[in-house]
Design a protein around this motif. Structure first.
Motif, PDB file in Angstrom:
ATOM      1  N   LEU A  83     -18.985  -4.517  12.835  1.00 13.26           N
ATOM      2  CA  LEU A  83     -18.756  -3.639  11.688  1.00 13.26           C
ATOM      3  C   LEU A  83     -18.987  -2.181  12.057  1.00 13.26           C
ATOM      4  O   LEU A  83     -18.178  -1.299  11.720  1.00 13.26           O
ATOM      5  CB  LEU A  83     -19.674  -4.036  10.531  1.00 13.26           C
ATOM      6  CG  LEU A  83     -19.248  -5.214   9.652  1.00 13.26           C
ATOM      7  CD1 LEU A  83     -20.332  -5.519   8.623  1.00 13.26           C
ATOM      8  CD2 LEU A  83     -17.931  -4.926   8.946  1.00 13.26           C
ATOM      9  N   ILE A  84     -20.086  -1.927  12.743  1.00 16.04           N
ATOM     10  CA  ILE A  84     -20.416  -0.542  13.107  1.00 16.04           C
ATOM     11  C   ILE A  84     -19.447  -0.023  14.167  1.00 16.04           C
ATOM     12  O   ILE A  84     -18.960   1.119  14.085  1.00 16.04           O
ATOM     13  CB  ILE A  84     -21.870  -0.460  13.611  1.00 16.04           C
ATOM     14  CG1 ILE A  84     -22.840  -0.787  12.465  1.00 16.04           C
ATOM     15  CG2 ILE A  84     -22.162   0.935  14.159  1.00 16.04           C
ATOM     16  CD1 ILE A  84     -22.715   0.135  11.262  1.00 16.04           C
ATOM     17  N   SER A  85     -19.140  -0.833  15.163  1.00 19.03           N
ATOM     18  CA  SER A  85     -18.229  -0.398  16.211  1.00 19.03           C
ATOM     19  C   SER A  85     -16.854  -0.078  15.640  1.00 19.03           C
ATOM     20  O   SER A  85     -16.242   0.958  15.975  1.00 19.03           O
ATOM     21  CB  SER A  85     -18.115  -1.482  17.288  1.00 19.03           C
ATOM     22  OG  SER A  85     -17.269  -1.074  18.343  1.00 19.03           O
ATOM     23  N   ALA A  86     -16.342  -0.945  14.771  1.00 22.90           N
ATOM     24  CA  ALA A  86     -15.029  -0.711  14.175  1.00 22.90           C
ATOM     25  C   ALA A  86     -15.051   0.495  13.242  1.00 22.90           C
ATOM     26  O   ALA A  86     -14.079   1.256  13.178  1.00 22.90           O
ATOM     27  CB  ALA A  86     -14.569  -1.952  13.418  1.00 22.90           C
ATOM     28  N   ALA A  87     -16.143   0.689  12.518  1.00 23.44           N
ATOM     29  CA  ALA A  87     -16.261   1.858  11.637  1.00 23.44           C
ATOM     30  C   ALA A  87     -16.251   3.144  12.452  1.00 23.44           C
ATOM     31  O   ALA A  87     -15.649   4.152  12.043  1.00 23.44           O
ATOM     32  CB  ALA A  87     -17.537   1.751  10.799  1.00 23.44           C
ATOM     33  N   LYS A  88     -16.901   3.138  13.613  1.00 20.84           N
ATOM     34  CA  LYS A  88     -16.882   4.310  14.493  1.00 20.84           C
ATOM     35  C   LYS A  88     -15.460   4.607  14.975  1.00 20.84           C
ATOM     36  O   LYS A  88     -15.032   5.769  15.027  1.00 20.84           O
ATOM     37  CB  LYS A  88     -17.816   4.080  15.679  1.00 20.84           C
ATOM     38  CG  LYS A  88     -19.296   4.070  15.307  1.00 20.84           C
ATOM     39  CD  LYS A  88     -20.158   3.460  16.388  1.00 20.84           C
ATOM     40  CE  LYS A  88     -20.143   4.261  17.669  1.00 20.84           C
ATOM     41  NZ  LYS A  88     -21.085   3.721  18.674  1.00 20.84           N
ATOM     42  N   ALA A  89     -14.725   3.554  15.330  1.00 18.47           N
ATOM     43  CA  ALA A  89     -13.341   3.755  15.764  1.00 18.47           C
ATOM     44  C   ALA A  89     -12.494   4.328  14.636  1.00 18.47           C
ATOM     45  O   ALA A  89     -11.642   5.194  14.870  1.00 18.47           O
ATOM     46  CB  ALA A  89     -12.757   2.426  16.252  1.00 18.47           C
ATOM     47  N   CYS A  90     -12.730   3.866  13.412  1.00 16.03           N
ATOM     48  CA  CYS A  90     -12.004   4.410  12.256  1.00 16.03           C
ATOM     49  C   CYS A  90     -12.276   5.902  12.099  1.00 16.03           C
ATOM     50  O   CYS A  90     -11.366   6.695  11.821  1.00 16.03           O
ATOM     51  CB  CYS A  90     -12.413   3.678  10.981  1.00 16.03           C
ATOM     52  SG  CYS A  90     -11.745   2.015  10.814  1.00 16.03           S
ATOM     53  N   ALA A  91     -13.543   6.289  12.273  1.00 14.89           N
ATOM     54  CA  ALA A  91     -13.901   7.696  12.130  1.00 14.89           C
ATOM     55  C   ALA A  91     -13.253   8.551  13.211  1.00 14.89           C
ATOM     56  O   ALA A  91     -12.852   9.694  12.955  1.00 14.89           O
ATOM     57  CB  ALA A  91     -15.427   7.847  12.174  1.00 14.89           C
ATOM     58  N   VAL A  92     -13.116   8.010  14.404  1.00 10.98           N
ATOM     59  CA  VAL A  92     -12.498   8.763  15.495  1.00 10.98           C
ATOM     60  C   VAL A  92     -11.006   8.948  15.246  1.00 10.98           C
ATOM     61  O   VAL A  92     -10.471  10.043  15.387  1.00 10.98           O
ATOM     62  CB  VAL A  92     -12.750   8.058  16.843  1.00 10.98           C
ATOM     63  CG1 VAL A  92     -11.870   8.650  17.935  1.00 10.98           C
ATOM     64  CG2 VAL A  92     -14.214   8.179  17.235  1.00 10.98           C
ATOM     65  N   VAL A  93     -10.310   7.875  14.865  1.00  7.51           N
ATOM     66  CA  VAL A  93      -8.865   7.992  14.659  1.00  7.51           C
ATOM     67  C   VAL A  93      -8.540   8.755  13.382  1.00  7.51           C
ATOM     68  O   VAL A  93      -7.414   9.236  13.219  1.00  7.51           O
ATOM     69  CB  VAL A  93      -8.187   6.607  14.644  1.00  7.51           C
ATOM     70  CG1 VAL A  93      -8.398   5.895  15.962  1.00  7.51           C
ATOM     71  CG2 VAL A  93      -8.683   5.759  13.493  1.00  7.51           C
ATOM     72  N   ASP A  94      -9.519   8.869  12.472  1.00  7.39           N
ATOM     73  CA  ASP A  94      -9.338   9.741  11.309  1.00  7.39           C
ATOM     74  C   ASP A  94      -9.390  11.209  11.698  1.00  7.39           C
ATOM     75  O   ASP A  94      -8.975  12.082  10.933  1.00  7.39           O
ATOM     76  CB  ASP A  94     -10.413   9.461  10.252  1.00  7.39           C
ATOM     77  CG  ASP A  94     -10.121   8.188   9.473  1.00  7.39           C
ATOM     78  OD1 ASP A  94      -9.009   7.649   9.627  1.00  7.39           O
ATOM     79  OD2 ASP A  94     -10.994   7.728   8.713  1.00  7.39           O
ATOM     80  N   GLY A  95      -9.973  11.469  12.864  1.00  9.52           N
ATOM     81  CA  GLY A  95     -10.108  12.841  13.323  1.00  9.52           C
ATOM     82  C   GLY A  95     -11.347  13.540  12.817  1.00  9.52           C
ATOM     83  O   GLY A  95     -11.529  14.730  13.063  1.00  9.52           O
ATOM     84  N   THR A  96     -12.236  12.818  12.118  1.00 11.15           N
ATOM     85  CA  THR A  96     -13.447  13.427  11.560  1.00 11.15           C
ATOM     86  C   THR A  96     -14.667  13.183  12.431  1.00 11.15           C
ATOM     87  O   THR A  96     -15.516  14.062  12.572  1.00 11.15           O
ATOM     88  CB  THR A  96     -13.719  12.887  10.152  1.00 11.15           C
ATOM     89  OG1 THR A  96     -13.968  11.470  10.219  1.00 11.15           O
ATOM     90  CG2 THR A  96     -12.534  13.148   9.235  1.00 11.15           C
TER      91      THR A  96
END
Length: 351
Positions: free
Chosen positions: A276-289
């Motif tokens: 959950l945490i690893s995937a959430a981090k990837a989401c934040a990176v590809v969001d550009g934030t």
């Protein structure tokens, strides 16, 4: 790393992700969430399992993604007669023509590739399925007592037909847990299906541009790994996972969701919290934030948890799916960590 360089890397990572999506959608119509989830798996150095009925372009999707990467690709078609050595490779007697001497040499199997498509993984018996376990977790295979390292990066993207169909073998829980996401692929909409038929009738030749090589992917993966996570986001992810463990003592006075109490026989393990945490981090990176929020955790909760929780017989009888249980948990478990009683008491104080 300075703030300016970090933002520049985030901008480049988002641009690469958007380019990947654009190239994939030259071939694949719709399925935006499915494409995003597969790419998130790759950014987290993890594996993905696509589940859907035949004819939904699961194999085409994965092979198209492989075409956008400057990396080696191998497809393994799983069949009932497939043997473990057909995947990992085997030792064979080789003769030196100059000296006439013979020796055992390891001949690598198709698993020695950066991107491995395990097509219809549940069509083969458990003995062959288990051949992937060591490779997926340890990133090496052992033949004749010798370890052989797999290339880096290494991803297994598997497809699976519903287990209700004939001639399938359900994956064991230990192997399902190795997949970061279980990605459900559904039927296209009417508009999407019309576009699919149009493209098929026209038989257009589509050129796919390679967007990312191994070095560039490694930089984005490192950026995901270094992305900081606030404590309250970690706490929320833990509350979601621990709420599925109905056989464990309840944490504090946070009520366990009713759907979990009634319809679960077993919950998710610590690997689910990590995912959950690893995937959430990837989401934040590809969001550009680069700023991980509880919304990122909620976004990936379904693909992370659906194959790690076990509905009971009551759920089967009432036609309650894993996704329905997860949706109820997302609704019942607050992101701020306050139980309903605490929230009521605060409202009384404020009032």
């Amino acid at each position: 790393m300075t703030d300016q360089s970090a933002m520049q890397q985030l901008t480049e990572a988002k641009a690469s992700f958007d380019q990947l999506r654009a190239e994939i959608h030259k071939v694949i119509v719709g399925q935006n969430d499915v494409v995003d989830q597969i790419l998130l798996c790759m950014l987290c150095r993890s594996h993905g399992l696509l589940v859907g009925v035949p004819g939904l372009a699961k194999t085409l999707l994965i092979s198209t993604i492989a075409r956008t990467l400057s990396m080696s690709f191998a497809r393994i078609q799983f069949t009932p007669d497939l043997m473990p050595s057909d995947i990992t490779g085997t030792e064979m007697i080789q003769e030196d023509k100059t000296t006439g001497s013979r020796s055992l040499q390891f001949v690598r199997g198709p698993i020695f590739a950066n991107v491995v498509l395990a097509d219809e993984i549940n069509r083969t018996p458990p003995k062959t399925q288990a051949a992937l376990l060591e490779a997926m977790q340890e990133r090496h295979v052992t033949i004749g007592g010798q370890q052989h390292m797999l290339p880096d990066p290494f991803f297994v993207l598997a497809t699976q037909n519903p287990i209700e169909q004939e001639g399938t073998y359900p994956l064991p829980e230990a192997q399902l847990d190795r997949f970061m996401f279980q990605i459900h692929i559904g039927y296209p909409t009417a508009e999407e299906e019309a576009e699919i038929v149009r493209r098929s009738a026209m038989r257009e030749s589509i050129e796919i541009t390679k967007i990312i090589d191994a070095e560039k992917l490694a930089r984005i993966q490192k950026l995901v790994q270094q992305c900081p996570v606030p404590d309250h986001v970690i706490s929320y992810a833990l509350r979601l996972v621990r709420a599925t463990r109905i056989n464990e003592p309840q944490d504090g006075d946070m009520p366990r969701p009713e759907m979990a109490r009634e319809y679960l026989s077993w919950g998710a393990g610590p690997r689910a919290s990590e995912a959950l945490i690893s995937a959430a981090k990837a989401c934040a990176v590809v969001d550009g934030t680069g700023q991980v929020t509880t919304e990122h955790v909620r976004k990936v909760a379904r693909p992370v948890l659906r194959h790690r929780i076990m509905p009971n017989y009551s759920a089967d009888a009432d036609q309650i799916t894993s996704d329905m249980i997860i949706d109820a948990m997302l609704k019942d478990i607050p992101t701020d960590g306050m139980s309903a009683r605490d929230r009521k008491n605060m409202d009384l104080v404020v009032g």
